[in-house]
Write a protein that holds these residues in place. Structure first.
Motif, PDB file in Angstrom:
ATOM      1  N   GLU A   1      -1.302  54.969 128.916  1.00  0.00           N
ATOM      2  CA  GLU A   1      -1.396  53.516 128.889  1.00  0.00           C
ATOM      3  C   GLU A   1      -1.362  52.988 127.459  1.00  0.00           C
ATOM      4  O   GLU A   1      -2.075  53.486 126.583  1.00  0.00           O
ATOM      5  CB  GLU A   1      -2.700  53.070 129.553  1.00  0.00           C
ATOM      6  N   LEU A   2      -0.527  51.965 127.242  1.00  0.00           N
ATOM      7  CA  LEU A   2      -0.517  51.189 126.017  1.00  0.00           C
ATOM      8  C   LEU A   2      -1.043  49.796 126.355  1.00  0.00           C
ATOM      9  O   LEU A   2      -1.335  49.498 127.510  1.00  0.00           O
ATOM     10  CB  LEU A   2       0.904  51.106 125.453  1.00  0.00           C
ATOM     11  N   SER A   3      -1.137  48.945 125.375  1.00  0.00           N
ATOM     12  CA  SER A   3      -1.653  47.600 125.651  1.00  0.00           C
ATOM     13  C   SER A   3      -0.733  46.809 126.571  1.00  0.00           C
ATOM     14  O   SER A   3      -1.193  45.953 127.343  1.00  0.00           O
ATOM     15  CB  SER A   3      -1.855  46.838 124.334  1.00  0.00           C
ATOM     16  N   ASP A   4       0.580  47.097 126.525  1.00  0.00           N
ATOM     17  CA  ASP A   4       1.541  46.320 127.300  1.00  0.00           C
ATOM     18  C   ASP A   4       2.456  47.172 128.172  1.00  0.00           C
ATOM     19  O   ASP A   4       3.486  46.689 128.650  1.00  0.00           O
ATOM     20  CB  ASP A   4       2.394  45.467 126.362  1.00  0.00           C
ATOM     21  N   HIS A   5       2.099  48.417 128.367  1.00  0.00           N
ATOM     22  CA  HIS A   5       2.992  49.313 129.115  1.00  0.00           C
ATOM     23  C   HIS A   5       2.209  50.527 129.587  1.00  0.00           C
ATOM     24  O   HIS A   5       1.225  50.932 128.946  1.00  0.00           O
ATOM     25  CB  HIS A   5       4.158  49.759 128.224  1.00  0.00           C
ATOM     26  N   ALA A   6       2.633  51.095 130.708  1.00  0.00           N
ATOM     27  CA  ALA A   6       2.025  52.334 131.192  1.00  0.00           C
ATOM     28  C   ALA A   6       3.099  53.172 131.854  1.00  0.00           C
ATOM     29  O   ALA A   6       4.105  52.653 132.360  1.00  0.00           O
ATOM     30  CB  ALA A   6       0.894  52.046 132.188  1.00  0.00           C
ATOM     31  N   ALA A   7       2.895  54.473 131.845  1.00  0.00           N
ATOM     32  CA  ALA A   7       3.865  55.393 132.438  1.00  0.00           C
ATOM     33  C   ALA A   7       3.139  56.531 133.139  1.00  0.00           C
ATOM     34  O   ALA A   7       2.041  56.937 132.740  1.00  0.00           O
ATOM     35  CB  ALA A   7       4.797  55.950 131.371  1.00  0.00           C
ATOM     36  N   LEU A   8       3.773  57.037 134.175  1.00  0.00           N
ATOM     37  CA  LEU A   8       3.311  58.222 134.888  1.00  0.00           C
ATOM     38  C   LEU A   8       4.068  59.428 134.357  1.00  0.00           C
ATOM     39  O   LEU A   8       5.301  59.409 134.290  1.00  0.00           O
ATOM     40  CB  LEU A   8       3.559  58.053 136.387  1.00  0.00           C
ATOM     41  N   ILE A   9       3.342  60.462 133.979  1.00  0.00           N
ATOM     42  CA  ILE A   9       3.948  61.693 133.461  1.00  0.00           C
ATOM     43  C   ILE A   9       3.568  62.834 134.397  1.00  0.00           C
ATOM     44  O   ILE A   9       2.377  63.028 134.690  1.00  0.00           O
ATOM     45  CB  ILE A   9       3.443  62.022 132.045  1.00  0.00           C
ATOM     46  N   ILE A  10       4.556  63.572 134.887  1.00  0.00           N
ATOM     47  CA  ILE A  10       4.310  64.647 135.845  1.00  0.00           C
ATOM     48  C   ILE A  10       4.976  65.925 135.360  1.00  0.00           C
ATOM     49  O   ILE A  10       6.165  65.923 135.023  1.00  0.00           O
ATOM     50  CB  ILE A  10       4.858  64.296 137.250  1.00  0.00           C
ATOM     51  N   ASN A  11       4.225  67.013 135.343  1.00  0.00           N
ATOM     52  CA  ASN A  11       4.802  68.342 135.084  1.00  0.00           C
ATOM     53  C   ASN A  11       5.354  68.909 136.385  1.00  0.00           C
ATOM     54  O   ASN A  11       4.656  68.929 137.404  1.00  0.00           O
ATOM     55  CB  ASN A  11       3.743  69.316 134.575  1.00  0.00           C
ATOM     56  N   LEU A  12       6.583  69.395 136.357  1.00  0.00           N
ATOM     57  CA  LEU A  12       7.216  70.005 137.530  1.00  0.00           C
ATOM     58  C   LEU A  12       7.523  71.468 137.248  1.00  0.00           C
ATOM     59  O   LEU A  12       7.520  71.906 136.094  1.00  0.00           O
ATOM     60  CB  LEU A  12       8.494  69.252 137.882  1.00  0.00           C
ATOM     61  N   PRO A  13       7.815  72.247 138.303  1.00  0.00           N
ATOM     62  CA  PRO A  13       8.192  73.646 138.089  1.00  0.00           C
ATOM     63  C   PRO A  13       9.491  73.759 137.288  1.00  0.00           C
ATOM     64  O   PRO A  13      10.181  72.762 137.053  1.00  0.00           O
ATOM     65  CB  PRO A  13       8.385  74.182 139.524  1.00  0.00           C
ATOM     66  N   GLY A  14       9.834  74.986 136.931  1.00  0.00           N
ATOM     67  CA  GLY A  14      11.008  75.209 136.110  1.00  0.00           C
ATOM     68  C   GLY A  14      12.292  75.463 136.874  1.00  0.00           C
ATOM     69  O   GLY A  14      13.382  75.246 136.349  1.00  0.00           O
ATOM     70  N   GLN A  15      12.202  75.930 138.118  1.00  0.00           N
ATOM     71  CA  GLN A  15      13.398  76.288 138.879  1.00  0.00           C
ATOM     72  C   GLN A  15      13.889  75.120 139.730  1.00  0.00           C
ATOM     73  O   GLN A  15      13.086  74.438 140.377  1.00  0.00           O
ATOM     74  CB  GLN A  15      13.103  77.484 139.785  1.00  0.00           C
ATOM     75  N   PRO A  16      15.211  74.857 139.760  1.00  0.00           N
ATOM     76  CA  PRO A  16      15.732  73.727 140.532  1.00  0.00           C
ATOM     77  C   PRO A  16      15.289  73.707 141.994  1.00  0.00           C
ATOM     78  O   PRO A  16      14.961  72.647 142.529  1.00  0.00           O
ATOM     79  CB  PRO A  16      17.257  73.909 140.408  1.00  0.00           C
ATOM     80  N   LYS A  17      15.268  74.877 142.648  1.00  0.00           N
ATOM     81  CA  LYS A  17      14.865  74.912 144.053  1.00  0.00           C
ATOM     82  C   LYS A  17      13.409  74.480 144.204  1.00  0.00           C
ATOM     83  O   LYS A  17      13.062  73.695 145.095  1.00  0.00           O
ATOM     84  CB  LYS A  17      15.056  76.319 144.624  1.00  0.00           C
ATOM     85  N   ALA A  18      12.547  74.961 143.323  1.00  0.00           N
ATOM     86  CA  ALA A  18      11.135  74.594 143.385  1.00  0.00           C
ATOM     87  C   ALA A  18      10.931  73.125 143.035  1.00  0.00           C
ATOM     88  O   ALA A  18      10.028  72.471 143.585  1.00  0.00           O
ATOM     89  CB  ALA A  18      10.332  75.484 142.448  1.00  0.00           C
ATOM     90  N   ILE A  19      11.735  72.595 142.130  1.00  0.00           N
ATOM     91  CA  ILE A  19      11.655  71.180 141.791  1.00  0.00           C
ATOM     92  C   ILE A  19      11.893  70.334 143.039  1.00  0.00           C
ATOM     93  O   ILE A  19      11.114  69.426 143.363  1.00  0.00           O
ATOM     94  CB  ILE A  19      12.669  70.828 140.693  1.00  0.00           C
TER      95      ILE A  19
END
Length: 215
Positions: free
Chosen positions: A136-154
């Motif tokens: 979170e910033l004063s005027d903006h927020a973002a969601l950050i997500i870690n995902l697996p490394g393999q395309p199938k698992a993603i």
């Protein structure tokens, strides 16, 4: 695999996405990165309004990963940042730590559900350390997500598990992403139900596909 920014939000519901692949070998050219292309393809398939995307391919270095996440949220103004790679127990796997370094809030349910989905396929899913956070910033927020490394698992963790009848048996994490973005002041995004059905309370829903036609 570095693209310039800022991205141009031409419509209030334009989704700005940062895609980050964390890999020593891919970033040094030992092999081609598969994570970011898989994520970009999946988002193009899943979202009714195509997102604007900026990508980063970086080594497994905590300070470098944290700097990339700050850049994508603070300067590129991304609403959603998805990382792939660097979430295991090896000493060079530091993506979760770097993600927590930039967080203002943790969202533990995403990591819990990703492991739940992956456990349906491999018992080693318990070794995965993915986290999700809000920055979170004063005027903006973002969601950050870690995902697996393999395309199938993603794809599996984003979409969930379906039975032979096509019904979702174990929900994927992306079903919760649109409403999460609503709650932190992000754009209103809609998905193709055949890929992943976004969930919102009735009070938070707009008329179907209102103003979100694919361009």
């Amino acid at each position: 695999m570095t693209q310039p920014f800022p991205l141009q939000r031409r419509h209030p519901d334009d989704l700005l996405v940062g895609l980050v692949s964390v890999s020593d070998r891919a970033s040094s050219g030992v092999y081609a990165d598969q994570g970011v292309p898989a994520l970009a393809d999946w988002l193009e398939k899943a979202l009714i309004r195509p997102p604007q995307v900026v990508t980063r391919l970086i080594p497994d270095d905590r300070a470098t990963v944290a700097a990339a996440l700050r850049e994508l949220v603070d300067e590129a103004r991304c609403d959603l940042v998805l990382t792939t790679g660097g979430t295991g127990p090896a000493r060079r796997d530091v993506t979760p730590e770097a993600t927590l370094d930039v967080a203002t809030r943790q969202m533990p349910g995403f990591g819990e559900q990703m492991r739940q989905v992956s456990l349906a396929f491999v018992p080693t899913a318990i070794l995965s350390r993915q986290v999700a956070v809000i920055r979170e910033l004063s005027d903006h927020a973002a969601l950050i997500i870690n995902l697996p490394g393999q395309p199938k698992a993603i794809a599996e963790t984003l979409e969930g598990l379906r039975g032979d009848d096509g019904r979702v048996r174990v929900p994927g994490i992306f079903a919760a992403v649109p409403y999460c973005l609503d709650l932190i002041g992000g754009p209103y995004i809609e998905t193709h139900d055949a890929v992943v059905q976004a969930f919102r309370p009735k009070s938070a829903r707009r008329p179907a596909h209102s103003g979100a036609e694919a361009r």
